[in-house]
Design a protein around this motif. Structure first.
Motif, PDB file in Angstrom:
ATOM      1  N   GLY A 392       0.791  -1.223   0.000  1.00  0.00           N
ATOM      2  CA  GLY A 392       0.000   0.000   0.000  1.00  0.00           C
ATOM      3  C   GLY A 392       0.820   1.268   0.000  1.00  0.00           C
ATOM      4  N   ASN A 393       2.132   1.154  -0.130  1.00  0.00           N
ATOM      5  CA  ASN A 393       2.968   2.345  -0.278  1.00  0.00           C
ATOM      6  C   ASN A 393       4.002   2.075  -1.365  1.00  0.00           C
ATOM      7  OD1 ASN A 393       5.304   0.995   0.951  1.00  0.00           O
ATOM      8  ND2 ASN A 393       4.207   1.244   2.877  1.00  0.00           N
ATOM      9  N   ASN A 394       4.676   3.097  -1.785  1.00  0.00           N
ATOM     10  CA  ASN A 394       5.597   2.966  -2.917  1.00  0.00           C
ATOM     11  C   ASN A 394       6.950   3.529  -2.513  1.00  0.00           C
ATOM     12  OD1 ASN A 394       6.855   2.756  -5.389  1.00  0.00           O
ATOM     13  ND2 ASN A 394       5.441   4.098  -6.482  1.00  0.00           N
ATOM     14  N   LYS A 395       7.645   2.782  -1.657  1.00  0.00           N
ATOM     15  CA  LYS A 395       8.915   3.277  -1.139  1.00  0.00           C
ATOM     16  C   LYS A 395       9.986   3.366  -2.219  1.00  0.00           C
ATOM     17  CE  LYS A 395       8.336   2.047   3.691  1.00  0.00           C
ATOM     18  NZ  LYS A 395       8.896   1.356   4.871  1.00  0.00           N
ATOM     19  N   ALA A 396       9.902   2.527  -3.252  1.00  0.00           N
ATOM     20  CA  ALA A 396      10.876   2.584  -4.340  1.00  0.00           C
ATOM     21  C   ALA A 396      10.581   3.722  -5.314  1.00  0.00           C
ATOM     22  CB  ALA A 396      10.909   1.254  -5.089  1.00  0.00           C
ATOM     23  N   GLN A 397       9.376   4.296  -5.238  1.00  0.00           N
ATOM     24  CA  GLN A 397       8.987   5.456  -6.052  1.00  0.00           C
ATOM     25  C   GLN A 397       9.094   5.169  -7.549  1.00  0.00           C
ATOM     26  OE1 GLN A 397      11.190   8.870  -4.634  1.00  0.00           O
ATOM     27  NE2 GLN A 397      10.155   8.860  -2.651  1.00  0.00           N
ATOM     28  N   ARG A 398       8.560   3.997  -7.937  1.00  0.00           N
ATOM     29  CA  ARG A 398       8.540   3.631  -9.361  1.00  0.00           C
ATOM     30  C   ARG A 398       7.124   3.263  -9.784  1.00  0.00           C
ATOM     31  NH1 ARG A 398      13.442   2.343 -12.165  1.00  0.00           N
ATOM     32  NH2 ARG A 398      15.291   2.490 -10.846  1.00  0.00           N
ATOM     33  N   LEU A 399       6.854   3.431 -11.103  1.00  0.00           N
ATOM     34  CA  LEU A 399       5.575   3.028 -11.671  1.00  0.00           C
ATOM     35  C   LEU A 399       5.810   1.913 -12.676  1.00  0.00           C
ATOM     36  CD1 LEU A 399       4.880   4.310 -14.834  1.00  0.00           C
ATOM     37  CD2 LEU A 399       5.385   6.359 -13.515  1.00  0.00           C
ATOM     38  N   MET A 400       4.800   1.044 -12.811  1.00  0.00           N
ATOM     39  CA  MET A 400       4.923  -0.124 -13.680  1.00  0.00           C
ATOM     40  C   MET A 400       4.191   0.103 -14.994  1.00  0.00           C
ATOM     41  SD  MET A 400       5.901  -3.198 -14.390  1.00  0.00           S
ATOM     42  CE  MET A 400       6.493  -3.932 -12.869  1.00  0.00           C
ATOM     43  N   LYS A 446      -6.632   5.889  -1.511  1.00  0.00           N
ATOM     44  CA  LYS A 446      -6.358   4.777  -2.423  1.00  0.00           C
ATOM     45  C   LYS A 446      -4.879   4.388  -2.325  1.00  0.00           C
ATOM     46  CE  LYS A 446     -10.583   5.311  -3.868  1.00  0.00           C
ATOM     47  NZ  LYS A 446     -11.661   4.403  -3.426  1.00  0.00           N
ATOM     48  N   THR A 447      -4.576   3.174  -2.765  1.00  0.00           N
ATOM     49  CA  THR A 447      -3.186   2.720  -2.753  1.00  0.00           C
ATOM     50  C   THR A 447      -2.666   2.369  -4.142  1.00  0.00           C
ATOM     51  OG1 THR A 447      -3.899   0.443  -2.294  1.00  0.00           O
ATOM     52  CG2 THR A 447      -3.373   1.837  -0.403  1.00  0.00           C
ATOM     53  N   LEU A 448      -3.583   2.149  -5.097  1.00  0.00           N
ATOM     54  CA  LEU A 448      -3.173   1.795  -6.463  1.00  0.00           C
ATOM     55  C   LEU A 448      -3.943   2.649  -7.456  1.00  0.00           C
ATOM     56  CD1 LEU A 448      -1.716  -0.031  -8.539  1.00  0.00           C
ATOM     57  CD2 LEU A 448      -3.642  -1.630  -8.347  1.00  0.00           C
ATOM     58  N   VAL A 487      -6.993  19.998   0.170  1.00  0.00           N
ATOM     59  CA  VAL A 487      -6.700  18.666   0.695  1.00  0.00           C
ATOM     60  C   VAL A 487      -5.285  18.288   0.297  1.00  0.00           C
ATOM     61  CG1 VAL A 487      -7.326  16.232   0.639  1.00  0.00           C
ATOM     62  CG2 VAL A 487      -9.117  17.987   0.583  1.00  0.00           C
ATOM     63  N   GLN A 488      -4.473  17.931   1.266  1.00  0.00           N
ATOM     64  CA  GLN A 488      -3.086  17.550   0.988  1.00  0.00           C
ATOM     65  C   GLN A 488      -2.978  16.040   0.807  1.00  0.00           C
ATOM     66  OE1 GLN A 488      -0.946  19.345   4.335  1.00  0.00           O
ATOM     67  NE2 GLN A 488      -0.324  21.017   2.995  1.00  0.00           N
ATOM     68  N   ILE A 489      -2.234  15.642  -0.207  1.00  0.00           N
ATOM     69  CA  ILE A 489      -2.061  14.225  -0.546  1.00  0.00           C
ATOM     70  C   ILE A 489      -0.574  13.941  -0.668  1.00  0.00           C
ATOM     71  CG2 ILE A 489      -2.624  12.397  -2.193  1.00  0.00           C
ATOM     72  CD1 ILE A 489      -4.921  14.165  -3.185  1.00  0.00           C
ATOM     73  N   ARG A 490      -0.116  12.899  -0.012  1.00  0.00           N
ATOM     74  CA  ARG A 490       1.276  12.478  -0.150  1.00  0.00           C
ATOM     75  C   ARG A 490       1.387  11.515  -1.323  1.00  0.00           C
ATOM     76  NH1 ARG A 490       5.675  14.803   1.257  1.00  0.00           N
ATOM     77  NH2 ARG A 490       4.809  15.158   3.356  1.00  0.00           N
ATOM     78  N   GLY A 491       2.277  11.799  -2.261  1.00  0.00           N
ATOM     79  CA  GLY A 491       2.397  11.008  -3.477  1.00  0.00           C
ATOM     80  C   GLY A 491       3.221   9.740  -3.296  1.00  0.00           C
ATOM     81  N   ASN A 492       2.643   8.767  -2.598  1.00  0.00           N
ATOM     82  CA  ASN A 492       3.330   7.474  -2.461  1.00  0.00           C
ATOM     83  C   ASN A 492       2.485   6.351  -3.063  1.00  0.00           C
ATOM     84  OD1 ASN A 492       1.287   7.384  -0.606  1.00  0.00           O
ATOM     85  ND2 ASN A 492       2.536   6.720   1.113  1.00  0.00           N
ATOM     86  N   PHE A 493       1.781   6.676  -4.148  1.00  0.00           N
ATOM     87  CA  PHE A 493       0.897   5.708  -4.791  1.00  0.00           C
ATOM     88  C   PHE A 493       1.691   4.722  -5.650  1.00  0.00           C
ATOM     89  CE2 PHE A 493      -1.562   9.592  -4.203  1.00  0.00           C
ATOM     90  CZ  PHE A 493      -2.693   9.115  -3.567  1.00  0.00           C
TER      91      PHE A 493
END
Length: 670
Positions: A392-400, A446-448, A487-493
Motif C-alpha cells: 500500500g505504499n511505494n517506497k521505491a517510487q517507481r511506476l509499472m 487509495k493505494t493503487l 486537501v493535501q495528498i502524499r504522493g506514495n501511490f
C-alpha cells in the motif's frame, strides 16, 4: 519480642494430606515455636499482629486500626496476643501486606487458574474459602467487599483499614489453618486478574470516570436553568467510538474492531448520534427539559468541539508497515511473516478481502497467465511490484508499465491484482484530467492508481508530469467542494499502466527523473489461441488466497532489495528496456543529435526533416510523433543542439518554406 532477641530458627516445611484433599502444610518444629513466632516467621517481622477474642473475628483493642510496629516490641503485648485468636493488621502498617478473601471453596481453583503466580503465595483457611496473602508493590485500594453480578457477596479485598484472622478458632468452631506456608509474594495490584463476573468496587464505571474528568453532563443554575456540559458528551463519544478527524482531508474516520479498519463516517451520522445521546440523557437523568436542546445548533456545536479534540493531520502517513488481510495484519520481522490481530495502532484504512493462508498456491495464475507471456526475471520483478501494491505504499517510487500486443494478459493481470488488494483501494488515472481542480481528490485513501489499455498518447498529455509527483513522495494539493482548505495528498501511490502500443512520454527535458521512476515489462509472446472469458474472476475465485501469498513473498523480496540497494534490483536487459522507452520518447532529440550536422551553405526544410525523421523511427522500430509535435520539437532541439534557428524563407521550387540554414543530414552532399 525485643530487638536484642536471638534470631528465630528457620522453619522447616513439610506437606501432609488433609481430609478434604487440600495440601495442608505444618511446621516440623511447630511445637517448639509459639504462634506469634510462627506467624512472624511466615509473614515477616514488619507485620503488625492484633489480639482477637477467641472464636471471633473482632480485635480486642480499641482503635485497633492505629496499631503500629511499636506495640510489637512490647513483651506484654506479645503475651496478650497468645490469649485468643490472632489477627493481622493489613496495609501500609504491615509493609503493604494485603489479603484476598475468597468466600466459596468452588471459586478458589478458578481464581488460581486466572492467577497462577498466587499458587505459591501464603494461603490460609477458616471455615470456607481461602485467603491469599500478598505484598503489594505500588498503589492498591483500601479494604473493599466484593459482590458477584447478582449482588451476592463473593469475597473481599483486605488492605488499609482491614485485618484478617490467621490463628485460632473460627466462630464456626473449626481451627484456622495455613494451607501454603510460604512467604507472601511481591506483586502489583494491577497484575491481579479478577473473575469477569465479580463487580469490582475500585473500578469506576465509564460514566463516573467522565464525571471525575469533565464534570456532570448538565450544570444547574440557582434559578433552575440548565447548561449542557458539552465536553462531557464529547468525551463520552470518544470513549464509545474510536474516531479521528483528518484535518488535511476534512473527514472523520471511525475504527471498527471487527474489521480493523478506519472508515469514513459522515458528519450527519455523528450529529444523529449526539441527538440520540441527548434524548437518552434526558430520560436517564430525569430532566425532560433537556429535550429543548435537541436541535441542530446544539449538535453542530458538539461536532465542532469533537473535531478539535480528535483532529490529527497526516496521521495515515505515519502508519506502521503491515498488510491488512481478512484474518489479521501481516507484519514482517526480517524475512519472517507474522499474522497479528487487528489493532487501532496499525492505522489501516485499506483491507485485502482475502485471508492469508501460508500454504495456498496459484498454479494457474503462474502457468497460464504469467509464464507464457513473460521471462522468469520479469516475473520476479512483477512479483516485487505486486508486493509493493499489497503493502500500500511505494517506497521505491517507481511506476509499472506493461506493454505489448493485445490479448497477452496485461489487463487481466491488472484486474487480478486489483481484486486481491480490494477494488475499493483502486482509482482510475486519467492523465488528460490530472491538471483539473478536483481530479486528485479521487485518489485520497487509495493505494493503487491504474490506467488499463490506454492510448499511446496517454503520457503525452500535459498533466502526465504529475505522475512523477504521485509516485515520488511529493506533497500534492487537491480541491474539495465545501472545504475551505486544500486537501493535501502524499504522493506514495503505486501506479500500473497497460498499453498495447509503445507509450511515448512527455519528457519536457526531465529524462533522468523519468528514468528513476520507470519499470517496463514487455509482453512479447503471441496471445493465446483460445481466450478464456472471465479468466480474471475465475483466477480470483479459485486462487485468490494463493495469489495473495505470492504477493506477500514479493513484498518480502522487495523489502530485501530496498534494505540492501534502496531500489528494485534490475537486470541489464530490464534497464535497457527503460532506456529504449526513454529514447523513443525523446526520438526527436536523438534524431537531431545523431542524424543532423552543421554545414555552411546548406539548408533543409521542415518537410524534408519530417520525412527523414519518420524513416529514422521506422529503422529504430519506433512510432513517430505527430506532425505537429515534430514541427514544435524540431525548432527547439535544433536550436539547443546545433545553435540554429528556424528560417521562414528556405527556397524550394516555386515557393519559400520553413527550414534551417547551415544544417544537413549527416553524410549528405555539400
Amino acid at each position: 519480642m525485643n530487638k536484642t532477641e536471638e534470631p528465630r530458627e528457620p522453619v522447616q516445611i513439610i506437606i501432609e494430606t488433609c481430609t478434604n484433599t487440600t495440601a495442608c502444610i505444618r511446621s516440623e518444629n511447630s511445637s517448639q515455636l509459639n504462634p506469634v513466632d510462627r506467624i512472624l516467621g511466615l509473614l515477616g517481622d514488619k507485620t503488625v499482629l492484633l489480639p482477637v477474642l477467641s472464636k471471633t473475628k473482632q480485635p480486642n483493642l480499641k482503635n485497633w486500626q492505629n496499631t503500629t510496629l511499636r506495640e510489637m516490641q512490647d513483651n506484654n503485648y506479645l503475651q496478650h496476643l497468645q490469649t485468643g485468636n490472632i489477627g493481622v493488621l493489613l496495609g501500609k502498617e504491615s509493609d503493604n501486606l494485603c489479603a484476598i478473601d475468597i468466600d466459596d471453596d468452588d471459586s478458589v481453583e478458578p481464581f488460581l487458574e486466572l492467577n497462577p503466580r498466587l499458587r505459591s503465595t501464603t494461603r490460609t483457611k477458616g471455615a470456607r474459602g481461602v485467603q491469599l496473602w500478598i505484598r503489594c508493590n505500588g498503589e492498591y485500594p483500601k479494604v473493599t467487599k466484593i459482590e458477584n453480578e447478582e449482588g451476592h457477596p463473593c469475597g473481599e479485598w483486605r488492605a488499609d483499614g482491614g485485618q484478617s484472622v490467621i490463628h485460632g478458632i473460627h466462630p464456626s468452631g473449626v481451627e484456622y489453618r495455613i494451607l501454603v506456608a510460604t512467604s507472601p509474594i511481591l506483586i502489583a495490584f494491577s497484575e491481579i486478574t479478577w473473575p469477569s463476573d465479580w463487580q469490582l468496587p475500585w473500578v469506576k464505571s465509564p460514566y463516573d470516570r467522565i464525571v471525575d474528568e469533565e464534570g456532570p453532563p448538565v450544570l444547574e443554575a440557582a434559578n433552575g436553568g440548565i447548561t449542557l456540559n458539552q465536553m462531557f458528551f464529547v468525551t463520552k463519544y470518544t470513549q464509545e467510538h474510536k474516531c479521528i478527524y483528518h484535518g488535511s482531508e476534512g473527514e472523520f474516520y471511525e475504527y471498527s474492531q471487527n474489521t480493523g479498519l478506519y472508515s469514513k463516517i459522515s458528519k450527519e451520522t455523528i450529529k444523529r448520534r449526539f441527538l440520540d445521546e441527548l434524548k437518552n440523557a434526558a430520560k436517564v437523568l430525569g430532566m425532560p427539559q433537556l429535550q429543548i436542546l435537541r436541535k441542530d445548533s446544539t449538535v453542530t456545536s458538539l461536532l465542532a468541539l469533537l473535531q478539535s479534540v480528535v483532529e490529527q493531520s497526516r496521521i495515515f502517513d505515519e502508519k506502521p508497515e503491515a498488510i491488512h488481510v481478512a484474518n489479521g495484519m501481516i507484519c514482517f520481522e526480517e524475512d519472517k511473516v507474522l499474522l497479528k490481530s487487528f489493532h487501532p495502532s496499525f492505522l489501516s484504512r485499506n483491507a485485502c478481502p482475502y485471508q492469508y493462508v501460508p500454504t495456498a498456491t496459484c498454479n494457474r495464475f503462474l502457468t497460464e497467465l504469467l509464464q507464457p507471456a513473460l521471462r522468469e526475471e520479469d516475473i520476479n520483478m512483477l512479483q516485487k511490484w505486486a508486493g509493493s501494491v499489497l503493502l500500500g505504499n511505494n517506497k521505491a517510487q517507481r511506476l509499472m508499465m506493461l506493454l505489448g500486443s493485445a490479448g497477452g494478459g496485461k489487463s487481466t493481470l491488472m484486474t487480478v491484482l486489483e481484486g486481491v488488494i480490494g477494488s475499493q483501494n483502486v482509482a482510475q488515472m486519467r492523465t488528460e484530467h490530472l491538471g483539473e481542480r478536483f481530479e486528485l481528490l479521487s485518489f485520497v485513501g487509495k493505494t493503487l492508481l491504474t490506467g488499463k489499455d490506454v492510448a499511446a498518447e496517454f503520457l503525452r498529455h500535459k498533466g502526465a508530469s504529475t505522475i512523477k509527483s504521485l509516485v515520488g513522495g511529493d506533497l500534492l494539493e487537491a480541491e474539495k467542494k465545501g472545504f475551505n482548505n486544500r486537501v493535501q495528498i502524499r504522493g506514495n501511490f503505486n501506479i500500473g499502466i497497460t498499453c498495447n502500443a509503445d507509450l511515448v512520454i512527455r519528457l519536457e527535458g526531465d529524462v533522468d527523473a523519468w528514468r528513476r521512476r520507470l519499470l517496463v515489462l514487455r509482453y512479447v509472446a503471441p496471445p493465446p489461441k483460445k481466450r478464456i472469458s472471465g479468466f480474471d474472476q475465475e483466477l480470483l475465485k479459485q486462487e485468490g488466497a494463493g495469489i495473495l501469498r505470492w504477493m506477500v513473498e514479493g513484498a518480502i523480496a522487495l523489502i530485501r532489495d530496498l534494505r540492501t540497494h534502496g531500489d528494485y534490483v534490475l537486470t541489464e536487459r530490464q534497464q535497457d528496456q527503460i532506456e529504449a522507452l526513454l529514447d523513443q520518447s525523446d526520438s526527436i532529440k536523438l534524431f537531431v543529435r545523431d542524424c543532423l550536422e552543421r554545414s555552411e551553405g546548406t539548408d533543409v526544410t521542415k518537410k524534408e526533416l519530417e520525412q527523414e525523421y519518420c524513416e529514422y523511427c521506422d529503422t529504430m522500430g519506433w512510432s513517430p510523433l505527430s506532425t505537429r509535435e515534430i514541427s514544435q520539437q524540431l525548432n527547439d532541439k535544433i536550436l539547443k543542439i546545433h545553435k540554429v534557428s528556424c528560417s521562414h524563407d528556405i527556397r524550394r521550387i516555386g515557393s519559400q518554406q520553413r527550414g534551417f540554414r547551415g544544417i544537413r543530414m549527416k553524410g549528405g552532399a555539400q
